[in-house]
Design a protein around this motif. Structure first.
Motif, short mmCIF file in Angstrom:
data_model
loop_
_atom_site.label_atom_id
_atom_site.label_comp_id
_atom_site.label_asym_id
_atom_site.label_seq_id
_atom_site.Cartn_x
_atom_site.Cartn_y
_atom_site.Cartn_z
N THR A 162 0.83 -1.20 0.00
CA THR A 162 0.00 0.00 0.00
C THR A 162 0.87 1.25 0.00
N THR A 163 1.82 1.29 0.93
CA THR A 163 2.66 2.49 1.03
C THR A 163 3.60 2.60 -0.16
N ASN A 164 4.02 1.46 -0.72
CA ASN A 164 4.89 1.57 -1.90
C ASN A 164 4.10 2.11 -3.09
N PHE A 165 2.84 1.68 -3.19
CA PHE A 165 1.98 2.22 -4.25
C PHE A 165 1.86 3.73 -4.11
N ILE A 166 1.60 4.19 -2.88
CA ILE A 166 1.41 5.62 -2.64
C ILE A 166 2.69 6.40 -2.96
N LEU A 167 3.83 5.93 -2.42
CA LEU A 167 5.09 6.65 -2.63
C LEU A 167 5.52 6.60 -4.09
N ASP A 168 5.25 5.47 -4.76
CA ASP A 168 5.61 5.37 -6.18
C ASP A 168 4.78 6.36 -7.00
N ARG A 169 3.51 6.49 -6.63
CA ARG A 169 2.64 7.43 -7.34
C ARG A 169 3.05 8.88 -7.08
N MET A 170 3.44 9.16 -5.84
CA MET A 170 3.93 10.50 -5.52
C MET A 170 5.19 10.79 -6.35
N ASP A 171 6.01 9.75 -6.55
CA ASP A 171 7.26 9.92 -7.29
C ASP A 171 7.00 10.07 -8.79
N VAL A 172 6.20 9.15 -9.33
CA VAL A 172 6.03 9.11 -10.79
C VAL A 172 5.06 10.18 -11.27
N GLN A 173 3.94 10.35 -10.52
CA GLN A 173 2.91 11.29 -10.96
C GLN A 173 3.01 12.66 -10.29
N GLY A 174 3.85 12.76 -9.27
CA GLY A 174 3.92 14.02 -8.54
C GLY A 174 2.72 14.27 -7.64
N ASP A 175 1.96 13.23 -7.34
CA ASP A 175 0.77 13.36 -6.47
C ASP A 175 1.14 13.77 -5.05
N ALA A 184 -5.14 4.86 -4.10
CA ALA A 184 -4.88 3.52 -3.55
C ALA A 184 -6.15 2.93 -2.96
N THR A 185 -6.94 3.76 -2.31
CA THR A 185 -8.19 3.29 -1.71
C THR A 185 -9.17 2.88 -2.80
N GLU A 186 -9.26 3.72 -3.83
CA GLU A 186 -10.18 3.45 -4.94
C GLU A 186 -9.82 2.14 -5.63
N LEU A 187 -8.53 1.87 -5.78
CA LEU A 187 -8.09 0.66 -6.49
C LEU A 187 -8.04 -0.57 -5.59
N GLY A 188 -8.38 -0.37 -4.32
CA GLY A 188 -8.39 -1.52 -3.41
C GLY A 188 -7.04 -1.85 -2.81
N TYR A 189 -6.03 -1.00 -3.03
CA TYR A 189 -4.73 -1.23 -2.42
C TYR A 189 -4.69 -0.80 -0.95
N ALA A 190 -5.55 0.18 -0.61
CA ALA A 190 -5.59 0.65 0.78
C ALA A 190 -6.94 0.33 1.37
N GLU A 191 -6.93 0.01 2.65
CA GLU A 191 -8.19 -0.27 3.32
C GLU A 191 -8.87 1.03 3.73
N ALA A 192 -10.15 0.92 4.10
CA ALA A 192 -10.92 2.10 4.50
C ALA A 192 -10.17 2.84 5.62
N ASP A 193 -9.66 2.09 6.60
CA ASP A 193 -8.80 2.69 7.62
C ASP A 193 -7.36 2.27 7.30
N PRO A 194 -6.57 3.17 6.71
CA PRO A 194 -5.24 2.78 6.23
C PRO A 194 -4.15 2.84 7.30
N THR A 195 -4.54 3.05 8.55
CA THR A 195 -3.55 3.30 9.61
C THR A 195 -2.47 2.23 9.68
N ALA A 196 -2.87 0.94 9.65
CA ALA A 196 -1.89 -0.13 9.81
C ALA A 196 -0.82 -0.06 8.74
N ASP A 197 -1.19 0.38 7.54
CA ASP A 197 -0.21 0.49 6.47
C ASP A 197 0.60 1.78 6.56
N VAL A 198 -0.10 2.93 6.53
CA VAL A 198 0.63 4.20 6.38
C VAL A 198 1.40 4.58 7.64
N GLU A 199 0.99 4.06 8.80
CA GLU A 199 1.75 4.36 10.02
C GLU A 199 2.83 3.31 10.29
#
Lengths: 445, 445
Positions: A162-175, A184-199
């Motif tokens: 999940t976090t690699n998807f987010i960071l890769d997108r920030m890197d590649v797309q400048g998001d 990530a949430t829309e594509l199902g990579y992140a859960e509704a509560d993403p705490t366990a991943d992003v923290e």
């Protein structure tokens, strides 16, 4: 070819991984039987609600809510429920009934691993957990068996998709972080509560498992230093790119000598860090995972693949099942968990690493030399320093003093020395603000 | 902690890998003993000449020229002599005396593997060979154990460091093959006679080993289609770069359905090929190796590391030694070699893949359409076509007709269809020459 009675397999849990394990066992049973030398019979699947909707149709007669009775009848128990209880009591029940256990439960292993391994060792049962770290990536067996004759120095992993998807997108797309998380949430990579991943909680559990295995030392998850990646900004990612780095959330487990005491020990830590774009981990995109291992004799190794996903993780579970089943057929005890090294586990304070500091300073003569002086006063050596021209302040109202941005990369320093340096720098008159402090990891190839 | 008698280890061969195995065994004996639960005693090292100069000082009293007597006294025999004989008779002697065997001998396994595995199975001995393919990279265990519950579709590896060093240098520095080979020789990456590497013999042996393991089918090295990489030109590498590809020498093992007969089988092949620069294998630089595995459930995996080197390969050997020793301590038979699938092994004619053709044509109206027509007549579909402007012919004398370069990438086609297309294209009036034909492998991520 089959000369052995059928082995009885009990499955606990039929979520995204469990339901795929059931499907593959039912569909590929003959092939697995040929590899094991005995039939593998799925005798039951314990679930909370037999009527719940599932990804895969499991024959109704296999479903049961009575896990403990199911466990008593099994040769191998596959636990894919997740969570601490009742998973723990079920695994202990399986071990004590003489079954081998396959689990993908990283939370349980990271908190109660030693107790479970000890229980298994006492009765000569085996606990397999390839799916608990790195999903489909074979990393447990390589660390436990292939590198058993070597000495691991450092394990550095991208172990959360999940976090690699987010960071890769920030890197590649400048998001921004927020936008990338939304995707990530829309594509199902992140859960509704993403705490366990992003923290970093998920990564910390995997770090505890990998560190324990790599260093033959029990490392509980509480001993893992953990920082999330919610504070990583688009500006940091962009600046990293310009400097030849990429920001990744890394789980780092290393064997080191404490710089204060000279004692050898182990540190496990999870935090965002810069790595060189030429490092093999930099090429790990999207939600992929990879574990980079540095061993004394083998040198640098990397293991890459899908770190999550129902079908992908089911591959690791079934690999463990075949190992467990082969052991049943062949007889004899298997390989126990090895914690013979029993090294002390240190905190983040024992780590020396490189840092990148980004400072906004007023653009006056002599400031650069004064700041550099503060670093050397605190014993932190500067590897590289880059000053962005004052035009960075363009667009401000004319009254404000011109500012410059200093990006400083240090040589290796302790956390304490770095913290003292940052405090001194922050207090300096010419420093408008400390924009960011990030660790820099990995050799620059 | 140690409750078992010392295990007696015999080492055959003290070359670059063997001498490092001896050193690590002598230096880290206590650590390995703790992992095994028994001491590991190096009882002798069989060499051709006890007085020969070696990388590592081995105590004189351990050296012997009498390998057969040494073998009789050992619990585990490590064979690192290389070559077919006497390695083969020594391994059979070890198996028949009840010892387990660890070997890194790819030539022997690729030619006489089934005979050796059968001999071991008959007496319940084990044959470990992690070092025989991929050097330090753990690839044998992941294929044999971790993916035992999955179905491997394709293995695609950079399994020869010498040729990867050469091709990487041609790519990064723009070197010719001859220059890059000269550098590789100077740096010790290539041997005085580089034939085994550059003509793909070494890679073909590893392909046979990997294919046998991945598909549970005996694949002899003679069945591996082999093309070397001495014909790859600087111009091809440069053109590949412009088109977003890189040229690698690949060992490809795949499970496929023969397009003619509809029969399922296995093909193993070694040849230079184009892969997308975004493919994980494209990031494998210098003399590094990597094996990319595609499995039905696990998806894409990659294993990366040092494919050669004395110390690096010794790590794989010692990992096998620990596995063998643990089995001695734990008792009971181990895991046999599995060839249950026993699929037919096909030749290169069964393969469908993509191709890149580079043609020099006279620059006249209608030529492009005529060439495209020839492809479609032979059932080969064009994925992409790029025509380089006629100024490519600049510098020629004014009398010659202007030429253009056509770079065509096809969709998947059979070897036969492609060969017929190339023949037809070559015979076309407007075609000055077929500059190159290269296979294109791997999905473009």
């Amino acid at each position: 070819m089959i000369e052995y009675r059928n082995l009885r397999i009990a499955l606990l849990g039929a979520g995204s991984v469990g339901s795929q394990v059931a499907r593959l066992l039912l569909e590929h049973g003959d092939e697995l039987a040929a590899r094991v030398g005995a039939g593998l019979e799925l005798v039951g699947v314990a679930v909370r609600d037999v009527d719940a909707k599932r990804d895969v149709d499991i024959p109704r007669e296999l479903l049961t809510t009575d896990a403990l009775t199911l466990i008593q009848s099994a040769d191998v128990v596959i636990e894919l429920m997740g969570g601490i209880e009742p998973a723990k009591q079920y695994i202990l029940a399986a071990i004590n009934s003489g079954a081998d256990v396959v689990t993908g439960n990283k939370a349980l292993l990271a908190t109660h691993g030693p107790e479970l391994f000890a229980a298994a060792e006492q009765v000569g049962a085996q606990l397999y957990y390839e799916a608990a770290a790195g999903g489909a990536i074979p990393i447990i067996r390589p660390l436990r068996d292939s590198l058993a004759g070597d000495r691991v120095k450092r394990v550095m992993g991208i172990v959360n998709g999940t976090t690699n998807f987010i960071l890769d997108r920030m890197d590649v797309q400048g998001d921004s972080f927020e936008n990338a998380l939304a995707v990530a949430t829309e594509l199902g990579y992140a859960e509704a509560d993403p705490t366990a991943d992003v923290e970093g909680y998920d990564a910390a559990q995997k770090a505890a498992i990998l560190a324990s295995l790599a260093f033959h030392t029990a490392v509980p998850v509480e001993a893992v230093h953990r920082e999330g990646m919610t504070t990583v900004t688009a500006a940091q990612v962009e600046a990293a790119e310009k400097a030849g780095f990429v920001v990744k959330l890394l789980a780092i487990c290393e064997r080191l000598t404490d710089p204060e005491t000279g004692v050898e020990g182990v540190v496990a830590r999870v935090h965002p860090a810069l790595i060189s774009r030429r490092h093999p981990l930099a090429a790990v995109h999207d939600a992929k995972n990879a574990v980079f291992v540095q061993a004394e004799a083998a040198g640098d190794l990397m293991f890459y693949g899908a770190g999550a996903g129902g079908t992908e993780t089911a591959s690791a579970v079934l690999g463990d099942l075949v190992s467990a089943a082969r052991r049943h057929v062949a007889g004899g005890p298997g390989v126990g968990e090895s914690v013979h090294a029993n090294l002390p586990v240190f905190g983040i304070g024992s780590v020396t690493t490189r840092y990148q500091l980004t400072l906004v300073v007023t653009d006056k003569p002599g400031v650069l030399a004064q700041i550099a002086g503060l670093f050397s006063e605190h014993g932190v050596s500067v590897e590289a320093l880059q000053q962005t021209v004052a035009s960075a302040a363009a667009g401000r109202s004319g009254d404000q003093p011109l500012t410059a941005t200093l990006v400083i990369i240090t040589h290796e320093a302790t956390e304490a020395a770095l913290a003292a340096t940052v405090a001194a720098v922050s207090a300096h008159d010419a420093v408008v603000r400390v924009e960011s402090v990030l660790r820099v990891e990995g050799d620059t190839p």
